[in-house]
Write an enzyme that holds these catalytic residues in place. Sequence first.
Site, mmCIF file in Angstrom:
data_model
loop_
_atom_site.group_PDB
_atom_site.id
_atom_site.type_symbol
_atom_site.label_atom_id
_atom_site.label_comp_id
_atom_site.label_asym_id
_atom_site.label_seq_id
_atom_site.Cartn_x
_atom_site.Cartn_y
_atom_site.Cartn_z
ATOM 1 N N ASP A 303 0.877 -1.159 0.000
ATOM 2 C CA ASP A 303 0.000 0.000 0.000
ATOM 3 C C ASP A 303 0.922 1.218 0.000
ATOM 4 O O ASP A 303 1.784 1.325 0.866
ATOM 5 C CB ASP A 303 -0.894 -0.022 1.236
ATOM 6 C CG ASP A 303 -1.792 1.197 1.302
ATOM 7 O OD1 ASP A 303 -2.157 1.718 0.236
ATOM 8 O OD2 ASP A 303 -2.115 1.634 2.421
ATOM 9 N N THR A 305 0.770 4.374 0.821
ATOM 10 C CA THR A 305 0.844 5.188 2.018
ATOM 11 C C THR A 305 1.369 4.364 3.188
ATOM 12 O O THR A 305 0.838 3.302 3.505
ATOM 13 C CB THR A 305 -0.542 5.762 2.371
ATOM 14 O OG1 THR A 305 -1.048 6.457 1.234
ATOM 15 C CG2 THR A 305 -0.457 6.703 3.550
ATOM 16 N N ASP A 539 -1.150 -0.166 6.539
ATOM 17 C CA ASP A 539 -1.302 0.429 7.865
ATOM 18 C C ASP A 539 -2.730 0.858 8.161
ATOM 19 O O ASP A 539 -3.056 1.167 9.292
ATOM 20 C CB ASP A 539 -0.369 1.639 8.023
ATOM 21 C CG ASP A 539 -0.667 2.734 6.999
ATOM 22 O OD1 ASP A 539 -1.471 2.485 6.073
ATOM 23 O OD2 ASP A 539 -0.099 3.835 7.137
#
Length: 799
Positions: A303, A305, A539
Site C-alpha cells: 500500500d 501510504t 497500515d
Amino acid sequence: MTDGAPAPAGGLTSAQVAERVAQGRVNVTDAASSRPLWTIVRTNVFTRFNAILGCLFVLILITGSLADGLFGVVLVVNSLIGIVQEYLAKRKLDRLALLNAPTTRVVRDGRIAEIATAEVVQDDLIELRTGDQVPADGALGQVAGLEINESNLTGESDAVPKQVGDQVLSGTVVVAGSGRFTAVAVGDDAYANRIAAEAKKFTRTHSEIQSSVNKLLKYITWVIVVALPLQIWSQTRAIGDEGWREVVIRSTGGLVGLVPEGLVLLTSVAFLLAAVQLTRQQVLVQELPAVEGLARVDVVCLDKTGTLTVGDIVFEDLLPLDAYDLDDLRAALGAMADDPNANGTLLACAAAARPPADWVRRDNIAFNSARKWSAATFTGRGTWVLGAPDVLLTADSPIRDRVHELAGTGRRVLLLSHTDELLHGQELPGALVHRGLVVLTEQVRPDAEETLRYFAEQGVAIKIISGDNPTTVAAIARRVGLDVPDDAVVDARTIGEDIEQLRPLVERTTVFGRVSPEQKRALVNALQRNGHVAAMTGDGVNDALALKDADIGVAMGNGAQATKAVAQLVLLDGKFSHLPSVLAEGRRVIGNVERVANLFVAKNVMSLIAIVSAALFATPFPFLPRHLTLVSAVTIGIPAFFLALGPNKRRYLPGFLARVLRFAVPAGAVAGLVVFASYLWARSSHGGIPGCAPGAGAATSENPVCWQPSTAATISLLVTAFWILIVLARPFRMWKAVLVGAMIGLAVLAFVLPIAQTFFEFSTPTDLLWQSLLVGACGAAAVELIYRLSPGMRQAGGR
C-alpha cells in the site's frame, strides 16, 4: 450502578473501576505472544520420541551398563536447552507484546484516558474513532458519522452505519466516524475472545518446514514400530545365549539411532531465536512461522501510504477553480478540517487553514476508503464536500485534465465542492459546484528505493495496490526506482472483483490505483490462485482484509489496531526497510533447518540399514548405545546446533522434504552399508579369539580384542558421517572449518585417551585402524558422489 446501565457522561470513577476489577468484571483476553511456561516444559519433555528414549534408558539402567545410558543425559540436556531457549525468548516476546498491546480510549473521572484493552471494565464509557477495534459489547450512546465493518461476525465487508441505541460487538472495526458506548459485556462474555481464537486458527501461517518435519516424524515413528520387534528378535537370535542384558544393550543401540532426538528442538530454537533477533530490529513476530513464510514470498503487495511514503500528508496548495475567492475557500477548508475525528488528510489541511469562528457544523459524513469523500453541512453556509476528483467529477469534466497534470507529478489532489443541498443519510448530495483543488504531497521514505532494489535483486515482484489515483501512485513508484510503464498502471474501478478475471491482470500490472478494500483482498487472492506466495503490507483499516488473506501480513506499528491484529508481522517503528532483514532471517531458518534435517535423517537411515543387516546376517548389532551417542554428538548434535543458528543467505527453493529425502536416504544407506562392511571385515579378522564368539565386541567382555569389530564400525561410520557433515556445511567458511575440526578432535580423543578407550571399549591396532579408515573413505567418496548427483543440493548450499 446496575449491570448494563448506561455509564454517566463523565464515565466511571476510579473507585467504581477498582470495585469492578475486584469483582473480576474485566476485559481479560489471551494476548500472550508465546506459550505459558508449563506448556513449554510439557512440549519439550513429553514427546513420543522422548518417551521411546526414556523407556530405553530405563532398560539400560536395569542392565547395569551405565556407560550405555549416556544418551539419557543427552536427552535431558536437549530438553533443558529447548526449555531455557524458549523461556528466554518467551520473556522477551511477552515484554515486547505488552509494550505494543492494543489500547482503548475510555472516559473515567470525566477525562479521556487511553488504557490497555485488557484493563477495560464492565460499564466503562468507551470512545471509538476511525481505525479502532471495538473492545467490548454495548449500545451506542453518541454517534458522529459512525460506520463499522462487521465482517468478522457476518462475513459482509460493507460498512454498517450506526445510530444512537444500536449495538456494537467486540472484534468489529470502526471504518469511519466516531462514537461512544457503555461496555455491557467484557472478557469471556464478549465476542472478542471467541472471534480472536477463531481468527487465529483461520490465519495460522503455513510453515513448509514444520509440516515437512511433522511428516518426517510420522514416517520415522512407523519405522520404529516396525524396527523394534525386528531388532529384538534378531539380537535374541544372535546373542541370546549371552543373556538378556546383552540383548537389551545391543537392541537399544539400534533403536537409539532411529530417534531424531534433536530435530524438533533445533527447528523450534531456530524459529524462536530468529523472532528474538528481529525484535532487536523493531519487528514483532506474532506467529513464529511467519519468519519462514516471508522467505518463501515471491510477490510483495504494497500500500503506497505508509510503505513507499512516510504517510504524513503535507498541505502544498489550494487552487481556486474559475473566479472563486481564495479566502472563502480557505475558510471552508478550515471549517471542514475542524473535525474532532479528522483523518490524516483533514489534519494536513488544518495545519494550513485556520477554522473560522463563525462556521457552525450541523451535520457531517466522515470519510471512508470505499466512499472516497467526506462532507459537512454548516449553518447558513450550505454543504461542502471534499473528496477524490475521479469520484466527484463527471467523465467529461474539463477539470480532469488539470487534476491529471498535477497527479502526474506524484501529488495528491482533492476536489473541494459546494452545494446548497443538505445531507441525507450517507448519500452524496447533488448539484455540486466544484470550487477548488486541494494539493497535497507525500514524503517518500528515504529507505524505500534501496528496499525495493533489494527485492528486485532477490527475484521478488512488487505490486503497488493503493486507494489513491493510479497516475499519482505510478509517479511515486517511479520516484522510488520502480520501472512502471504506462500499460502496467490500472484504475481498479474498471476491473471488478472477480478473482478469475483478475488472475491474468495481476501478472502484467505493477500499479493498481483506486482500489477498494474488497479489491485489495481479491487481488491478493488472484496472486495466490496463480501459485504465488504473497505478502501484503499496510497500515490502514482498508488494508485489514487483504492482510488477513495474504500468506504473510505485515502491518506498520503506527497503523490501525485492527490491521495489526490480523498481521503476522508488525514493523513497530513503521520502517519498510526492515523487511529485507525478515527475509534474510527466514532464509537462514529454512536453509539451516534443511541442513540439520539431512543430518538427522541420514543417521536414522543408517541405523535402519544396520538393524536390517544384523537381522539378515544373524549378527550382533554393530554398536553399543555409547558408540552411537559419541557419533551422534560429534557429527550431528553439536555441529547441528551451530549450523542451525549460523548465517545462511541461500534463496528459498521449494521442495524441502523431497530434497532432504533425495540426499539423506542414499547417504544414510551408504553409511549403514559402510558400518556393516567394516564390522564384518573386522569380525572375520579379529573376532575369532576364544571368549569373543559369537558376540564379538560384547559389552560383558573385558578382552580388548573383543571390542575391535565395534571399534572398526565406529571409525568407519565417523569418517563417512563427518563427510556428510562437510558436504552439508558447504560452502565452507572459517567458522565451519573450526567447528568441524573441533568435532574431529573430540572424536580422536575418544580413541587415544586411555580413560576414553576404556569407557567406550575401543581397541585400535594399526592394521584395524587403516582397514577401518579405508572403508570409511569409500563411504565418504560415495557420499560425495550422491551430493554431486542430487538435484538441487549444490544450489541449496548456504553461507
